[in-house]
Scaffold this active site. Structure first.
Site, PDB file in Angstrom:
ATOM      1  N   TYR A 157       0.815  -1.226   0.000  1.00 25.49           N
ATOM      2  CA  TYR A 157       0.000   0.000   0.000  1.00 25.49           C
ATOM      3  C   TYR A 157       0.849   1.277   0.000  1.00 25.49           C
ATOM      4  O   TYR A 157       0.299   2.355  -0.192  1.00 25.49           O
ATOM      5  CB  TYR A 157      -0.897   0.085   1.253  1.00 25.49           C
ATOM      6  CG  TYR A 157      -1.958  -0.960   1.406  1.00 25.49           C
ATOM      7  CD1 TYR A 157      -2.274  -1.855   0.401  1.00 25.49           C
ATOM      8  CD2 TYR A 157      -2.685  -1.052   2.592  1.00 25.49           C
ATOM      9  CE1 TYR A 157      -3.252  -2.817   0.573  1.00 25.49           C
ATOM     10  CE2 TYR A 157      -3.669  -1.997   2.769  1.00 25.49           C
ATOM     11  CZ  TYR A 157      -3.942  -2.889   1.758  1.00 25.49           C
ATOM     12  OH  TYR A 157      -4.915  -3.834   1.940  1.00 25.49           O
ATOM     13  N   HIS A 195      -0.730 -11.584   2.302  1.00 26.09           N
ATOM     14  CA  HIS A 195      -1.735 -10.741   1.642  1.00 26.09           C
ATOM     15  C   HIS A 195      -2.613 -11.542   0.665  1.00 26.09           C
ATOM     16  O   HIS A 195      -3.831 -11.391   0.639  1.00 26.09           O
ATOM     17  CB  HIS A 195      -1.034  -9.601   0.906  1.00 26.09           C
ATOM     18  CG  HIS A 195      -1.888  -8.392   0.708  1.00 26.09           C
ATOM     19  ND1 HIS A 195      -1.378  -7.125   0.646  1.00 26.09           N
ATOM     20  CD2 HIS A 195      -3.222  -8.257   0.550  1.00 26.09           C
ATOM     21  CE1 HIS A 195      -2.376  -6.265   0.467  1.00 26.09           C
ATOM     22  NE2 HIS A 195      -3.501  -6.934   0.397  1.00 26.09           N
TER      23      HIS A 195
HETATM   24  N1  LIG Z   1      -6.488  -7.711   2.137  1.00 23.96           N
HETATM   25  C1  LIG Z   1      -6.840  -7.162   1.003  1.00 23.96           C
HETATM   26  O1  LIG Z   1      -6.607  -7.721  -0.098  1.00 23.96           O
HETATM   27  C2  LIG Z   1      -7.562  -5.855   1.017  1.00 23.96           C
HETATM   28  C3  LIG Z   1      -8.244  -5.386  -0.125  1.00 23.96           C
HETATM   29  C4  LIG Z   1      -8.926  -4.170  -0.050  1.00 23.96           C
HETATM   30  C5  LIG Z   1      -8.902  -3.437   1.143  1.00 23.96           C
HETATM   31  N2  LIG Z   1      -8.194  -3.882   2.223  1.00 23.96           N
HETATM   32  C6  LIG Z   1      -8.130  -3.117   3.486  1.00 23.96           C
HETATM   33  O2  LIG Z   1      -9.462  -2.760   3.863  1.00 23.96           O
HETATM   34  C7  LIG Z   1      -9.517  -1.340   4.051  1.00 23.96           C
HETATM   35  C8  LIG Z   1     -10.904  -0.829   3.740  1.00 23.96           C
HETATM   36  O3  LIG Z   1     -11.209  -1.012   2.367  1.00 23.96           O
HETATM   37  P1  LIG Z   1     -11.313   0.215   1.365  1.00 23.96           P
HETATM   38  O4  LIG Z   1     -10.561   1.351   1.917  1.00 23.96           O
HETATM   39  O5  LIG Z   1     -10.931  -0.256   0.030  1.00 23.96           O
HETATM   40  O6  LIG Z   1     -12.891   0.494   1.302  1.00 23.96           O
HETATM   41  P2  LIG Z   1     -14.014   0.916   2.376  1.00 23.96           P
HETATM   42  O7  LIG Z   1     -13.438   1.080   3.731  1.00 23.96           O
HETATM   43  O8  LIG Z   1     -15.165   0.008   2.177  1.00 23.96           O
HETATM   44  O9  LIG Z   1     -14.471   2.326   1.815  1.00 23.96           O
HETATM   45  C9  LIG Z   1     -13.612   3.431   1.814  1.00 23.96           C
HETATM   46  C10 LIG Z   1     -14.234   4.495   0.936  1.00 23.96           C
HETATM   47  O10 LIG Z   1     -15.490   4.899   1.449  1.00 23.96           O
HETATM   48  C11 LIG Z   1     -15.488   6.283   1.757  1.00 23.96           C
HETATM   49  N3  LIG Z   1     -16.122   6.412   3.079  1.00 23.96           N
HETATM   50  C12 LIG Z   1     -15.569   6.146   4.291  1.00 23.96           C
HETATM   51  N4  LIG Z   1     -16.457   6.363   5.271  1.00 23.96           N
HETATM   52  C13 LIG Z   1     -17.596   6.767   4.680  1.00 23.96           C
HETATM   53  C14 LIG Z   1     -18.860   7.152   5.167  1.00 23.96           C
HETATM   54  N5  LIG Z   1     -19.111   7.151   6.473  1.00 23.96           N
HETATM   55  N6  LIG Z   1     -19.820   7.509   4.269  1.00 23.96           N
HETATM   56  C15 LIG Z   1     -19.554   7.525   2.954  1.00 23.96           C
HETATM   57  N7  LIG Z   1     -18.363   7.195   2.414  1.00 23.96           N
HETATM   58  C16 LIG Z   1     -17.395   6.804   3.276  1.00 23.96           C
HETATM   59  C17 LIG Z   1     -14.049   6.728   1.760  1.00 23.96           C
HETATM   60  O11 LIG Z   1     -13.893   8.020   1.226  1.00 23.96           O
HETATM   61  P3  LIG Z   1     -13.329   9.257   2.132  1.00 23.96           P
HETATM   62  O12 LIG Z   1     -11.881   9.046   2.365  1.00 23.96           O
HETATM   63  O13 LIG Z   1     -13.583  10.438   1.244  1.00 23.96           O
HETATM   64  O14 LIG Z   1     -14.144   9.287   3.384  1.00 23.96           O
HETATM   65  C18 LIG Z   1     -13.392   5.716   0.829  1.00 23.96           C
HETATM   66  O15 LIG Z   1     -13.442   6.182  -0.497  1.00 23.96           O
HETATM   67  C19 LIG Z   1      -8.418  -0.810   3.120  1.00 23.96           C
HETATM   68  O16 LIG Z   1      -8.101   0.536   3.405  1.00 23.96           O
HETATM   69  C20 LIG Z   1      -7.332  -1.813   3.385  1.00 23.96           C
HETATM   70  O17 LIG Z   1      -6.675  -1.506   4.611  1.00 23.96           O
HETATM   71  C21 LIG Z   1      -7.562  -5.097   2.183  1.00 23.96           C
END
Ligand SMILES: NC(=O)c1ccc[n+]([C@@H]2O[C@H](COP(=O)([O-])OP(=O)(O)OC[C@H]3O[C@@H](n4cnc5c(N)ncnc54)[C@H](OP(=O)(O)O)[C@@H]3O)[C@@H](O)[C@H]2O)c1
Length: 273
Positions: free
Chosen positions: A45, A103
């Protein structure tokens, strides 16, 4: 108030995908100020340095913040594995992480499964990681890992789970072996915030639809790691800790499952559901 799993993992953490550089550091620092005590990063990341910098700027003792990182699938070879973990610790600026994950499984076992599972166990035994786990593992790979490392060795499997992808098969399996799942992308990239049923339940509880999605996933026994760079949304999401849903609300959200997978790169294993 954040709860923890029986293994001591805070059930509401912060995702850091995309939170790079100074802006990323600022977002992570804000999250620590809001009260988040579990930060999820990964070698791939480019956020490990932001996590370390935010931790130092926060002034919080290291012991109060739970840090997860993940070994990239490009570092699974024997010669690369341990040096990559040591590099992660150096970049974050800590002497251990609280949780170290693989991962992605090596696609088509290009790197022998046993080799990197042993390396994962060794990283824990050397004290580089307090706990170990995996990510993007289907049931068959979880069973293989357990055969190699022993029952109960893994602290979590981090997979895509949100109200639109509830993954009932792997959830049932995980429950049967007492393995907590970490729901990544728990807000379906923010899409949950416009879901009418979640919005209706949110109004009743005086929180956002996103907080309802997170409270639901935690009520289902999952750890959640939503990401945001916005102070208000970080607070709104953290408020999920205090939401108690009733059976009828949980049933209504369960009905939103439509098997809608958002992360499915070519290297993916065969998913269970
Ligand atoms: N292990 C893996 O392969 C893998 C894959 C994907 C993700 N991950 C991990 O999981 C974490 C979370 O996934 P993600 O970041 O992809 O997606 P997520 O947490 O489902 O969504 C994040 C998105 O939603 C927005 N958001 C956050 N809070 C909100 C709210 N209360 N209302 C409306 N929109 C909101 C954020 O924008 P703003 O910043 O503008 O608020 C951001 O664009 C990642 O950061 C990573 O650490 C792991």
């Amino acid at each position: 108030m954040t709860r923890t799993t029986k293994d001591g993992i805070p059930t509401l953490g912060l995702g850091t995908f995309g939170r790079t550089g100074e802006e990323g550091t600022a977002a992570i620092l804000t999250a620590l100020e809001v009260g988040y005590r579990h930060i999820d990063t990964a070698q791939s990341y480019d956020t490990e340095s932001s996590v370390g910098e935010a931790l130092r700027r926060s002034g919080l003792p290291r012991s109060e913040v739970f840090i997860t990182t993940k070994v990239a699938d490009t570092n699974l070879e024997k010669a690369d594995f341990m040096p990559s973990v040591e590099r992660s610790l150096e970049i974050i600026g800590v002497d251990h992480v609280d949780l170290l994950l693989i991962h992605w499984p090596s696609a088509k076992d290009a790197v022998p499964f046993e080799d990197y599972m042993h390396a994962l166990g060794q990283a824990r035994d050397k004290g580089l990681a307090r706990r170990i786990g995996v990510s993007n593992y289907p049931i068959a790979d979880l069973q293989r890992a357990e055969q190699i490392l022993g029952q109960g060795a893994l602290s979590t499997n981090q997979i895509e789970i949100h109200p639109f992808l509830q993954a009932p098969k792997i959830c049932a399996y995980a429950r049967s072996v007492d393995l907590p799942l970490t729901a990544y992308m728990p807000l379906a990239k923010g899409r949950v915030s416009k879901e009418p049923i979640l919005e209706k339940i949110a109004q009743k509880h005086g929180v956002t639809a996103a907080a309802i999605a997170l409270a639901f996933l935690m009520a289902e026994g999952h750890i959640v790691i939503p990401a945001s760079s916005d102070t208000q949304r970080l607070r709104d999401n953290f408020a999920a800790n205090d939401v108690m849903l009733d059976e009828a609300e949980i049933a209504a959200i369960r009905a939103l499952d439509r098997g809608d997978r958002m992360i499915n790169p070519e290297k993916s294993p065969r998913w269970d559901d």
